[in-house]
Design an enzyme around this catalytic site. Structure first.
Site, PDB file in Angstrom:
ATOM      1  N   THR A 182       5.959  -0.155   5.152  1.00 30.26           N
ATOM      2  CA  THR A 182       6.627  -1.857   5.890  1.00 30.26           C
ATOM      3  C   THR A 182       7.530  -2.276   4.542  1.00 30.26           C
ATOM      4  O   THR A 182       8.591  -3.221   5.223  1.00 30.26           O
ATOM      5  CB  THR A 182       4.905  -2.467   6.108  1.00 30.26           C
ATOM      6  OG1 THR A 182       4.571  -2.160   6.611  1.00 30.26           O
ATOM      7  CG2 THR A 182       5.721  -3.675   6.362  1.00 30.26           C
ATOM      8  N   ASP A 193       0.823  -1.495   0.729  1.00 33.03           N
ATOM      9  CA  ASP A 193       0.107  -0.559   0.235  1.00 33.03           C
ATOM     10  C   ASP A 193       0.461   1.293   0.144  1.00 33.03           C
ATOM     11  O   ASP A 193       1.379   1.307  -1.097  1.00 33.03           O
ATOM     12  CB  ASP A 193      -0.578   0.045   1.311  1.00 33.03           C
ATOM     13  CG  ASP A 193      -2.185   0.916   1.520  1.00 33.03           C
ATOM     14  OD1 ASP A 193      -1.494   1.590   1.085  1.00 33.03           O
ATOM     15  OD2 ASP A 193      -3.320   0.329   1.715  1.00 33.03           O
ATOM     16  N   SER A 194       1.104   2.117   1.243  1.00 36.17           N
ATOM     17  CA  SER A 194       2.048   2.607   1.228  1.00 36.17           C
ATOM     18  C   SER A 194       3.383   2.931   1.007  1.00 36.17           C
ATOM     19  O   SER A 194       4.767   3.288   0.514  1.00 36.17           O
ATOM     20  CB  SER A 194       2.300   3.746   3.004  1.00 36.17           C
ATOM     21  OG  SER A 194       2.486   2.962   3.820  1.00 36.17           O
TER      22      SER A 194
END
Length: 180
Positions: A106, A102-103
């Site tokens: 991680t 997603d972003s």
């Protein structure tokens, strides 16, 4: 389990077909190499198990548990690595298996952490990718499906630790309305 999830975004059949394709591609790319498949738990467990079975070359398996929390006060994402690898990856080819990128925060954290262990190579395989949500640029070498910015559950992905056991991916309607 309350029936609050919505329309399927990826069916079981689409999942099976894409896993076969990824297995063939990864098998060809890593033929003759010392592959260590590293699954990011909990979300990637279903994808990881099916992907490992679709890869037709010898490999080693390992897992890592990571928790990502978004701080509403500062808007930053904090990554906490709960466990470490049990396999020595020095000089080996590592394929990090994620449920969703997603972003990218991680994955970036994990790539940096694993790079310190001196593997020969590190690549990323994600079941899902949401490119429009990227905050940091990270490589995603193998992608199951690119999806729109929707909150999805099933096939390992959860909402409040539920829905991981759905055999397909679905948009979680009640959360999706709040997510936008």
């Amino acid at each position: 389990m309350a029936q609050i999830f919505g329309r399927p975004i990826v069916t079981q059949e689409e999942m099976r077909n894409r896993l076969r394709e990824l297995g063939r591609q990864i098998s060809a790319d890593y033929a003759g190499k010392d592959l260590v498949l590293v699954g990011v738990l909990k979300g990637a467990y279903a994808f990881y198990a099916d992907l490992a079975r679709a890869i037709r070359i010898p490999l080693r398996v390992d897992f890592i548990v990571v928790a990502s929390r978004r701080s509403n006060a500062k808007g930053k994402t904090q990554v906490k690595q709960m466990t470490d690898l049990t396999e020595d990856i020095k000089g080996k080819d590592v394929l990090l298996v994620e449920d969703i990128v997603d972003s990218g925060i991680t994955v970036l954290h994990l790539l940096k952490s694993m790079a310190r262990k001196k593997p020969r190579s590190i690549k990323v395989c994600a079941l899902l990718s949401k490119p429009e949500r990227r905050l940091v640029d990270v490589p995603v070498d193998y992608v199951g499906f690119k999806i729109p910015n929707r909150y999805v559950v099933g096939y390992g992905l959860d909402y409040q630790q539920q829905y991981r056991n759905l055999p397909y991916l679905a948009v979680l309607d009640q959360v999706d309305e709040q997510h936008e």
